[in-house]
Design an enzyme around this catalytic site. Structure first.
Site, PDB file in Angstrom:
ATOM      1  N   ASP A 142       1.020  -1.171  -0.158  1.00 56.73           N
ATOM      2  CA  ASP A 142       0.116   0.009  -0.115  1.00 56.73           C
ATOM      3  C   ASP A 142       0.865   1.043  -0.109  1.00 56.73           C
ATOM      4  OD1 ASP A 142      -2.146   1.759   0.144  1.00 56.73           O
ATOM      5  OD2 ASP A 142      -2.832   1.119   2.157  1.00 56.73           O
ATOM      6  N   ASP A 156      -2.620   2.625  -6.521  1.00 55.21           N
ATOM      7  CA  ASP A 156      -1.522   2.758  -5.343  1.00 55.21           C
ATOM      8  C   ASP A 156      -1.421   1.569  -4.469  1.00 55.21           C
ATOM      9  OD1 ASP A 156      -3.758   3.383  -4.033  1.00 55.21           O
ATOM     10  OD2 ASP A 156      -2.840   4.821  -3.090  1.00 55.21           O
ATOM     11  N   GLU A 157      -2.208   0.566  -4.683  1.00 58.04           N
ATOM     12  CA  GLU A 157      -2.093  -0.761  -3.874  1.00 58.04           C
ATOM     13  C   GLU A 157      -2.445  -1.835  -4.582  1.00 58.04           C
ATOM     14  OE1 GLU A 157      -5.378  -1.617  -1.389  1.00 58.04           O
ATOM     15  OE2 GLU A 157      -6.347   0.068  -1.716  1.00 58.04           O
TER      16      GLU A 157
END
Lengths: 424, 369
Positions: free
Chosen positions: A16, A112-113
């Site tokens: 993350d 973003d993860e």
């Protein structure tokens, strides 16, 4: 190294990125480091809300989705930047590329993860070593911080990555559940939103431990099948696999844009449609799909919004085709009043190689000439696999091209990632 | 105040009905009315819409003291006179209204201003041709289904009529399928082409001429006119050049089969039901052998179809995908017992022909790749 891995079961990482947009901006402009930074949708326009902010800004109480004026009140020195999605996509691509070096099983969840299944990566080191390497390399190569959770399944990995931010690495084993997970409030659990937390409180479920021991019948009547699932998760059970293809399960591709001012000039609106058509086209091609239904969204000055769609005879993916149909639909439904927002969405998506084309009387001869070629290509594909040969126009090596807009914010940027793999 | 006495109620209803059929469907337009002109034993009813102007005349079905013109909403007037009780019908026309009076029933309808009703489009002398009404009507209605629904190419929203002097060829196509037919001309006439009648006018024309033994048409610059006993009809023609399709229609075929039309239609209807509204494509294959067959296969997420039909004559094996709905449209426009399917190739047009001697009709459809 194999003995560091479970004999049965899997090792899943959840990676993350920490305040991703703000971190990307800092990576581009190191002078921003250590300062309160917020990314807000067009600061000078009416869409001024905080999209994300740095940890320094969070200390002042600045939060995501907060209106800009409120954030400035809390933190007068706040530096505000417009989002630069092109940058974020590039960074995201870099990040997933890096993750792919550790395992083929990478499932992007958002920009973003992502989850990484490293069960078979024991040659690269112990799970903790791999996580450390990932974290270090992300800093060294991209100057981006992340938190990583290590666990036997997706849910626990996700919970673990959340426990230490920024730059944390947290291992959450099954045996840690009673001591680590259960004391937490139910509302902190991934998958439990505000409303669900409220409902749970009403039946006396306050902590994850309460949820783990809650009555199933009561849960089911309160939250449906999701209630049962939450109880399983609270007990550390999550059988979902890391699926690199999960991302391709999408239903529609659309782009919309709020106009800087209300427009009632048809020519100007056509230009907006043209830009939207281009964006939708790029995204369709990137995903290697075609749209068989096209919809137009029009929001007027008074915020009255309509969406009108048309089923197409032949699926479309090129900018010209999309624009042509979009104009037709627009013209037949537009009242002539000033327009605040326009959108184009392609639905009923079919994969390129499954798309059928109704031949046309006036052009079938052109298609017929391609026939021997098509036969050869399909034989090649049969023999060597579907990606041995493709139409140049279907290849989207236009990584630099901006894709999507403010409101198309979903997973399509990751598609480039997949395509590259296929090219290898 | 003027009175019109209706002497032949049914004939009057028919007369009004013919005109009302043409009147514009847009409710607030003056063209949604019909204009009635009555003088002594004569009556004429006029109507028009965006494409068509029609006048129907009759003698001795009404009796009027002097002469009167009035305009009433077409549909309302027709619906009213169809429902009148038995008895002598009288129309009483005053300044801005008309009363329908039968015995003790009386219905008043406001009338439109007569001078606002558009002028009739004049009959224009031009190239003349004569055809049998029923044959022409039947042939027109058999091709009109293939007209384009889309305004993307406006010329394709009409039926193309062309003459070689001895017979007329009728062609309609939406560029994916095509329907063609031929009609003999009664007396030899000039050759002409590019007479394109709007799809909507075709439907109105068909109802007008279906019971007329012989009808004479005149083609002028941009209109087609018809003048026959009791009917004057003009329609605008579509602007533009209808594409030449003759070169696009294959004359050589990879494979052909002959089979019972109704059997095929029933199989297609079942397939259509199973495929549902979203999927329209099925695979059609000619299977060679001692008992040659035509198979239909298709599937959706929840259904799977397979049909196998015996064929009378079969060529070599071929397999291609077609739109089931389009094929049904084509078959439904034909009245023969058997049909011949001719396949040009997997990416070339296929033809549907009635399997009867001297048939001039055919349907064409493009496969799906």
């Amino acid at each position: 190294m194999k003995d560091m891995y479970p004999k049965n079961g899997r090792v899943i990482l959840h990676v993350d990125m920490n305040s991703f947009y703000a971190s990307v901006e800092m990576a581009y402009d190191p002078s921003l480091k250590g300062k309160p930074l917020a990314i807000a949708g067009n600061p000078e326009e009416r869409r001024g809300i905080i999209v994300t902010c740095s940890y320094e800004a969070r200390k002042f109480g600045v939060k995501t989705t907060m209106p800009l004026w409120e954030a400035k009140k809390l933190c007068p020195n706040l530096i505000v930047k417009k989002p630069d999605f092109e940058r974020y996509r590039a960074a995201s691509m870099g990040m997933f590329e890096l993750l792919n070096q550790f395992s083929k099983l990478v499932e992007p969840v958002s920009i973003d993860e992502g989850y990484v299944d490293i069960t078979d990566s024991h040659e690269l080191g112990s799970p903790l070593e791999i996580a450390e390497q990932i974290q270090k390399q992300l800093i060294r190569q991209l100057d981006l911080p992340c938190s990583i959770g290590i666990a036997p399944n997706k849910f626990l990995a996700k919970m673990a990555s959340d426990m230490k931010k920024p730059l944390g690495i947290t291992v959450l084993r099954k045996r840690d559940i009673p001591t680590v997970l259960w004391p937490m409030e139910a509302g902190e659990m991934h998958g439990v939103g505000k409303k669900t937390a409220e409902k749970l409180k009403n039946i006396g479920v306050h902590t994850i431990a309460d949820l783990a021991k809650a009555n199933e019948i009561q849960l089911k009547s309160l939250l449906g099948i999701n209630g049962i699932r939450l109880k399983e998760r609270a007990n550390g059970v999550d059988n979902r696999l890391v699926d690199p293809d999960a991302i391709s399960e999408f239903k529609s591709i659309g782009n919309s844009t709020t106009l800087p001012k209300d427009i009632s000039n048809q020519q100007e609106l056509f230009k907006v449609l043209d830009r939207l058509a281009e964006k939708v086209s790029v995204r369709l091609k990137r995903k290697k799909v075609m749209a068989t239904t096209l919809s137009i969204t029009i929001r007027y000055k008074d915020r009255h919004t309509i969406t009108r769609s048309k089923k197409l005879l032949n699926p479309v993916s090129t900018q010209d085709e999309i624009l042509k149909m979009a104009k037709q639909i627009f013209v037949s439904h537009w009242t002539g009043h000033p327009v605040r927002l326009l959108g184009i969405t392609g639905t009923d998506l079919v994969e390129n190689d499954q798309a059928v084309k109704q031949l046309d009387l006036f052009s079938y001869e052109k298609d017929a000439k391609k026939e021997p070629l098509i036969n050869t290509v399909s034989k090649l594909k049969e023999k060597f696999g579907a990606h041995i040969i493709e139409q140049a126009s279907n290849l989207s090596n236009d990584k630099k091209q901006q894709i999507g807009t403010e409101t198309s914010f979903n997973k399509d940027f990751l598609q480039v990632e997949k395509m590259k793999k296929q090219d290898d | 105040m003027t009175n019109i006495k209706i002497k032949e109620t049914q004939a009057f209803i028919d007369l009004v009905g013919r005109a009302a059929n043409v009147a514009s469907k847009k409710p607030d337009s003056i063209r949604s009315g019909i204009m009635v002109n009555a003088k002594e034993n004569k009556i004429a009813v006029r109507a028009m819409n965006e494409s068509v102007s029609v006048q129907v005349d009759a003698i001795d079905i009404t009796e009027t003291e002097g002469e009167i013109d009035f305009v009433v909403p077409a549909k309302l007037f027709l619906d009213m006179i169809k429902k009148l009780p038995k008895g002598d019908v009288e129309l009483v026309i005053e300044d801005k209204k008309m009363d329908i009076v039968v015995g003790k029933s009386s219905y008043g309808i406001s009338t439109y201003a007569v001078d606002e009703f558009p002028q009739a489009v004049a009959y224009e002398e031009g190239t003349i041709f004569q055809v049998e009404g029923p044959t022409f009507a039947e042939s027109l209605s058999a091709v009109v289904y293939a007209c384009s629904e889309s305004e993307a190419r406006p010329i394709l929203t009409g039926v193309h009529i062309l003459s070689n002097g001895k017979y007329l060829t009728l062609i309609a196509t939406d560029s994916v399928r095509l329907a063609a037919n031929a009609v003999p001309i009664i007396a030899p006439t000039e050759e002409f082409k590019n007479v394109v009648v709007p799809k909507t006018s075709v439907n109105e024309l068909v109802t007008l001429i279906a019971d007329q033994k012989k009808v004479e048409f005149s083609i002028s610059q941009n209109q087609l006119s018809l003048k026959t006993e009791g009917i004057t009809f003009t329609t605008r023609l579509l602007d533009g050049t209808f594409p030449d399709v003759t070169k696009l229609i294959p004359s050589e075929f990879e494979s052909e089969v002959v089979l019972h039309k109704d059997e095929l239609l029933k199989a297609l209807d079942r397939s259509k039901t199973a495929l549902g509204p979203k999927e329209k494509i099925a695979r059609f294959s000619v299977v060679e052998g001692t008992l040659p067959t035509l198979t239909i296969e298709g599937k959706t997420d929840i259904t799977k179809i397979f049909e196998e039909l015996f064929v009378d004559e079969a060529g070599v094996g071929i397999s291609l995908k077609l739109n089931v709905h389009y094929l049904m449209n084509s078959l439904n426009s034909m009245s023969s017992k058997k049909v011949r399917l001719q396949f040009g190739g997997v990416a070339k047009p296929m033809l549907v022909r009635p399997e009867v001697e001297g048939a001039t009709q055919f349907g064409l459809l493009l496969p799906v790749r």
